[in-house]
Design a protein around this motif. Structure first.
Motif, PDB file in Angstrom:
ATOM      1  N   LEU A  72       0.833  -1.203   0.000  1.00 35.01           N
ATOM      2  CA  LEU A  72       0.000   0.000   0.000  1.00 35.01           C
ATOM      3  C   LEU A  72       0.868   1.253   0.000  1.00 35.01           C
ATOM      4  N   ARG A  73       1.975   1.212   0.737  1.00 37.16           N
ATOM      5  CA  ARG A  73       2.901   2.354   0.743  1.00 37.16           C
ATOM      6  C   ARG A  73       3.482   2.575  -0.641  1.00 37.16           C
ATOM      7  N   PHE A  74       3.844   1.501  -1.338  1.00 35.69           N
ATOM      8  CA  PHE A  74       4.394   1.643  -2.683  1.00 35.69           C
ATOM      9  C   PHE A  74       3.356   2.254  -3.618  1.00 35.69           C
ATOM     10  N   THR A  75       2.106   1.812  -3.487  1.00 34.83           N
ATOM     11  CA  THR A  75       1.045   2.360  -4.334  1.00 34.83           C
ATOM     12  C   THR A  75       0.837   3.845  -4.071  1.00 34.83           C
ATOM     13  N   SER A  76       0.791   4.231  -2.805  1.00 27.32           N
ATOM     14  CA  SER A  76       0.560   5.635  -2.467  1.00 27.32           C
ATOM     15  C   SER A  76       1.754   6.504  -2.820  1.00 27.32           C
ATOM     16  N   PHE A  77       2.931   5.897  -2.885  1.00 26.92           N
ATOM     17  CA  PHE A  77       4.136   6.674  -3.177  1.00 26.92           C
ATOM     18  C   PHE A  77       4.160   7.134  -4.630  1.00 26.92           C
ATOM     19  N   PHE A  78       3.662   6.301  -5.539  1.00 25.36           N
ATOM     20  CA  PHE A  78       3.751   6.630  -6.963  1.00 25.36           C
ATOM     21  C   PHE A  78       2.412   7.041  -7.568  1.00 25.36           C
ATOM     22  N   ILE A  79       1.319   6.858  -6.820  1.00 24.32           N
ATOM     23  CA  ILE A  79       0.007   7.320  -7.304  1.00 24.32           C
ATOM     24  C   ILE A  79      -0.544   8.254  -6.243  1.00 24.32           C
ATOM     25  N   LEU A  80      -0.177   9.530  -6.353  1.00 20.80           N
ATOM     26  CA  LEU A  80      -0.473  10.479  -5.293  1.00 20.80           C
ATOM     27  C   LEU A  80      -1.945  10.852  -5.206  1.00 20.80           C
ATOM     28  N   ASP A  81      -2.727  10.606  -6.279  1.00 22.92           N
ATOM     29  CA  ASP A  81      -4.118  11.021  -6.245  1.00 22.92           C
ATOM     30  C   ASP A  81      -5.019   9.996  -5.556  1.00 22.92           C
ATOM     31  N   LEU A  82      -4.445   8.893  -5.058  1.00 26.54           N
ATOM     32  CA  LEU A  82      -5.219   7.937  -4.266  1.00 26.54           C
ATOM     33  C   LEU A  82      -5.233   8.410  -2.819  1.00 26.54           C
ATOM     34  N   ASN A  83      -6.194   9.273  -2.514  1.00 27.27           N
ATOM     35  CA  ASN A  83      -6.217   9.884  -1.190  1.00 27.27           C
ATOM     36  C   ASN A  83      -6.365   8.847  -0.070  1.00 27.27           C
ATOM     37  N   TRP A  84      -7.223   7.859  -0.277  1.00 27.37           N
ATOM     38  CA  TRP A  84      -7.444   6.867   0.772  1.00 27.37           C
ATOM     39  C   TRP A  84      -6.181   6.056   1.039  1.00 27.37           C
ATOM     40  N   ALA A  85      -5.408   5.754  -0.036  1.00 25.24           N
ATOM     41  CA  ALA A  85      -4.167   4.997   0.151  1.00 25.24           C
ATOM     42  C   ALA A  85      -3.132   5.844   0.871  1.00 25.24           C
ATOM     43  N   ASN A  86      -3.064   7.129   0.520  1.00 24.17           N
ATOM     44  CA  ASN A  86      -2.116   8.024   1.192  1.00 24.17           C
ATOM     45  C   ASN A  86      -2.432   8.132   2.682  1.00 24.17           C
ATOM     46  N   ILE A  87      -3.705   8.328   2.995  1.00 22.72           N
ATOM     47  CA  ILE A  87      -4.106   8.504   4.392  1.00 22.72           C
ATOM     48  C   ILE A  87      -3.885   7.219   5.189  1.00 22.72           C
ATOM     49  N   LEU A  88      -4.294   6.078   4.618  1.00 28.26           N
ATOM     50  CA  LEU A  88      -4.163   4.813   5.336  1.00 28.26           C
ATOM     51  C   LEU A  88      -2.701   4.433   5.549  1.00 28.26           C
ATOM     52  N   SER A  89      -1.879   4.561   4.513  1.00 26.80           N
ATOM     53  CA  SER A  89      -0.470   4.191   4.651  1.00 26.80           C
ATOM     54  C   SER A  89       0.248   5.119   5.616  1.00 26.80           C
ATOM     55  N   SER A  90      -0.101   6.414   5.588  1.00 27.21           N
ATOM     56  CA  SER A  90       0.513   7.352   6.524  1.00 27.21           C
ATOM     57  C   SER A  90       0.067   7.070   7.955  1.00 27.21           C
ATOM     58  N   THR A  91      -1.194   6.691   8.131  1.00 23.27           N
ATOM     59  CA  THR A  91      -1.682   6.350   9.457  1.00 23.27           C
ATOM     60  C   THR A  91      -0.975   5.116  10.003  1.00 23.27           C
ATOM     61  N   ILE A  92      -0.789   4.109   9.169  1.00 19.84           N
ATOM     62  CA  ILE A  92      -0.092   2.892   9.584  1.00 19.84           C
ATOM     63  C   ILE A  92       1.360   3.182   9.927  1.00 19.84           C
ATOM     64  N   THR A  93       2.003   4.032   9.126  1.00 19.83           N
ATOM     65  CA  THR A  93       3.389   4.400   9.421  1.00 19.83           C
ATOM     66  C   THR A  93       3.485   5.137  10.749  1.00 19.83           C
ATOM     67  N   SER A  94       2.566   6.081  10.984  1.00 22.64           N
ATOM     68  CA  SER A  94       2.571   6.803  12.254  1.00 22.64           C
ATOM     69  C   SER A  94       2.297   5.862  13.426  1.00 22.64           C
TER      70      SER A  94
END
Length: 288
Positions: free
Chosen positions: A59-81
């Protein structure tokens, strides 16, 4: 960013394929072979956080290269935090636990139980989740190149506060506490080694986990401070971002090495302790 995709994908694949089996084996070892002690509870939950973190690596890899996937960005950042806060809190609690065991061995033998450790772990997880859910949605604001999202508006001051809080609560304050506590433990172990060798036995794994965690997470915090400053080219920040995430995922693969090393040493030590008890009837062994 295209030239970063292939090496980053290769590194992610290596980390994922190595990290999931290693952390899974650690959980199996801790759950089936290691005796149910407070120490085992701490390290088992530490391994759980690493496994959860690595499982969501795609999921982090997906959010890293597809920035317009807001849900993936939020979820991966939440998991990292969540991984950052829970790991820092667990390491700090481990240091406090070791310190109490060294300073007050009699009290620890009577009150330090796996049940109490498990209750404390649940509290730490809830606290980590609270921090993660509160600030995980702010990173979309930073990761959008124009700093503007069509679906998300946020005050820049709140983002700065979130970055400062995660640095202080998830890195600097735990580091200061751990250094103070570990220094006391090491000093006490040297001064009273013959009496406290049992209490300080898992100290070796703790001394391995502490520098691994803080050295691997330092570039992550540096990257976010640089990203907030907006004084550097986006391409350079993207390279720094990728490198920071590779390091923190790598740390989750290095941790099982320390766990397995401790398990082998812990089992040998237990066997020697049992043999010693059988030969000299010295009484029950204190919980590790």
């Amino acid at each position: 960013m295209e030239y970063l995709q292939v090496p980053f994908l290769v590194l992610c694949a290596v980390v994922f394929l190595a990290g999931v089996p290693l952390n899974g084996y650690v959980l199996f070892v801790a759950g089936c072979r290691v005796e149910r002690t407070a120490t085992a509870v701490w390290f088992w939950n530490r391994a759980v956080t690493d496994l959860i973190f690595i499982i969501f690596l795609p999921l982090r890899f997906t959010s890293f290269f597809i920035l317009d996937l807001n849900w993936a960005n939020i979820l991966s950042s939440t998991i990292t935090s969540f991984h950052m806060f829970s790991s820092a809190f667990l390491l700090t609690t481990l240091s406090v636990d070791r310190c109490i065991l060294v300073a007050c061995p009699q009290w620890a033998q009577n009150h330090r139980t796996p049940c109490l450790a498990f209750i404390m772990v649940l509290g730490l997880w809830a606290l980590s989740l609270g921090f993660s859910l509160r600030y995980g949605d702010l990173w979309e604001f930073l990761l959008s190149p124009p700093r503007i999202s069509m679906n998300f508006q946020v005050d820049e001051g709140r983002v700065r506060a979130a970055i400062a809080i995660q640095f202080l609560v998830g890195f600097l304050i735990p580091l200061a506490l751990i250094l103070i506590l570990t220094s006391y433990i090491v000093l006490a172990a040297k001064l009273r080694r013959n009496r406290l060798i049992q209490s300080t036995k898992p100290l070796k794994i703790l001394l391995g986990l502490i520098p691994t965690f803080f050295l691997c997470w330092l570039p992550y915090h540096v990257f976010y401070f640089l990203l907030m400053s907006a004084k550097y080219p986006l391409s350079l920040l993207n390279i720094g971002r990728a490198s920071a995430y590779v390091l923190i995922y790598l740390s989750s693969c290095l941790n099982p090495i320390f766990y397995l090393t401790m398990d082998e040493e812990f089992q040998r030590y237990r066997q020697r302790a049992r043999n010693s008890q059988t030969s000299n009837n010295s009484g029950p062994e204190p919980a590790a």
